[in-house]
Design an enzyme around this catalytic site. Sequence first.
Site, PDB file in Angstrom:
ATOM      1  N   GLY A  55       0.847  -1.190   0.000  1.00 19.11           N
ATOM      2  CA  GLY A  55       0.000   0.000   0.000  1.00 19.11           C
ATOM      3  C   GLY A  55       0.876   1.230   0.000  1.00 19.11           C
ATOM      4  CB  VAL A 226      -8.172 -15.236 -27.740  1.00 23.39           C
ATOM      5  CG1 VAL A 226      -8.408 -16.231 -26.618  1.00 23.39           C
ATOM      6  CG2 VAL A 226      -7.459 -15.881 -28.904  1.00 23.39           C
ATOM      7  CG  ASP A 227      -7.455 -11.308 -25.167  1.00 21.27           C
ATOM      8  OD1 ASP A 227      -7.188 -12.494 -24.914  1.00 21.27           O
ATOM      9  OD2 ASP A 227      -6.598 -10.469 -25.483  1.00 21.27           O
ATOM     10  CB  SER A 229     -14.111 -14.525 -28.625  1.00 23.96           C
ATOM     11  OG  SER A 229     -13.828 -13.932 -29.856  1.00 23.96           O
TER      12      SER A 229
END
Length: 520
Positions: A55, A226-227, A229
């Site tokens: 953080g 690909v992504d 779809s």
Amino acid sequence: MEREMVIVIDFGGQYNQLVARRVRECNVYCEIYSYKTDLEAIRSMNPKGIILTGGPNSCYEPDAPTYTKELFELGIPVLGLCYGAQLMQHILGGRVERAEVREYGKTEVFVDTASRLFSNVSPSTICWMSHFDYISKTAPGFTITAHTADCPAAACENEYKHLYAIQFHPEVFHTKEGTKMIRNFVRDICGCAGDWKMDSFVEQSIREIRKTVGDGKVICGLSGGVDSSVVAVLLSKAIGSQLTCVFVDHGLLRKDEGDAVEAVFGEKGNYDLNFVRVNAKDRFYVKLAGVTEPEEKRNIIGKEFAAVFRDKFHELYPSNEKNAPVDFLAQGTIYPDVVESGLGGESGKIKSHHNTILVQGEDYNHLVEPLRYLFKDEVRKVGLELGLPEELVMRQPFPGPGLGIRIVGDVTEEKVRIVQEADAIYRSVIAEAGLSREINQYFAALTNMRSVGVMGDERTYDYAVVLRAVKTVDFMTAESADIPFEVLQTVMSRIINEVKGVNRVFYDLTSKPPGTIEFE
Ligand code: XMP
């Protein structure tokens, strides 16, 4: 049977999603909760392990995010990373101070391999450091298990109480053996069996998408790659008809690709999707005319995409007030897009990936990017899990800006034709030679070089096509593929003979780095 789970407590660091991704890589289910989640809620989830993330704060400052000391008394193994490590030490009686210099970047860390956390890790290993504060005194009961040249307590532990603190970031891929350390924690120290699989990711994503979207409308940018779809099919499973998939044909696709995408996802295709094709070639060509600078081209294409989406959304939902914000935009952003756009951490921007440009300054209320923390190989696993056909899932990547970044310099219709035809020939020869599975990505691009040649006794002054082919696992680094010379020669002679306007063909031998896979 109760599912075993590791909880990641989020203190606002940049890599927190990645921590969860690494835990899942060890086949252990994982959820992320804010540090504001109270101890009772955490206890009731019965986690087998807890990871405290990094953080931006200093744990000794009065308003810094913190947690109750009782967390460390539950008997559940706790691993603190960076801020999480400092906080653990601070709460348990150690001391954290500001160092004179920030330790940043890849750093050699010397680890004690007798620690269960570092079992099978090399005694000297490269890790990713990013901190100003450091643990100057460990808490009572802790022993130091790693150090660097500048950091005396790069890791420490109280094995008896199952508490572990690491100053560096094992979740970042620059930490070479980071996944091994996380695996040691979740599998060995927490005792998780590791039987969680990708189908759980699908299940979990569907639940999360439903929760986020409610009854809102989602517009999904579908390119047929690909992504996107995978995102489209995942969303359609989650929210059905609330989803509209917009396929923008920007005139920068591979030869015949627009029709191929429509055949799969359109009305006659295999999926029950609201599929809309927008033929927007002219809009893109006009905007790109005369533009040569790569980032400018990427920006223009990304912005024009966003404009096409917006126009389409208002056309599809006319009841929405004019210019009212689209509820949700879904897209197939994956982790390398985020990292290389300089948004995923502290590595610098290499090139603005299409998906990240597309949303800058836009008025979408929310983004739905379920694959944002997955790597390509994981996206493919999700695709197979969803039942997408293997030839679609194993397709090589094609960039959002398309041939726009495979044409070096300004884009014209004539150049698009040349690169489309050359690329189609290259792909068909590679397929005939049986090489398509061995090479992870290959394509033809157009240089901005014209040179003198001779064809049939005549002088020519034409373009040079460049062939690229790479072997890679994660697309972050890559080697040029060693395609047999005869195959390259066949491609060369077919391109020269069949594609008007080309008189030279080059093969690109450059690896990544120093090159990138695409040319712009
Ligand atoms: P580079 O050229 O960065 O490419 O080495 C790495 C991988 O990413 C693809 N790529 C993109 N994909 N939008 C995308 O969806 C983009 O803007 C983009 N730029 C590069 C590239 O094809 C390769 O697989």
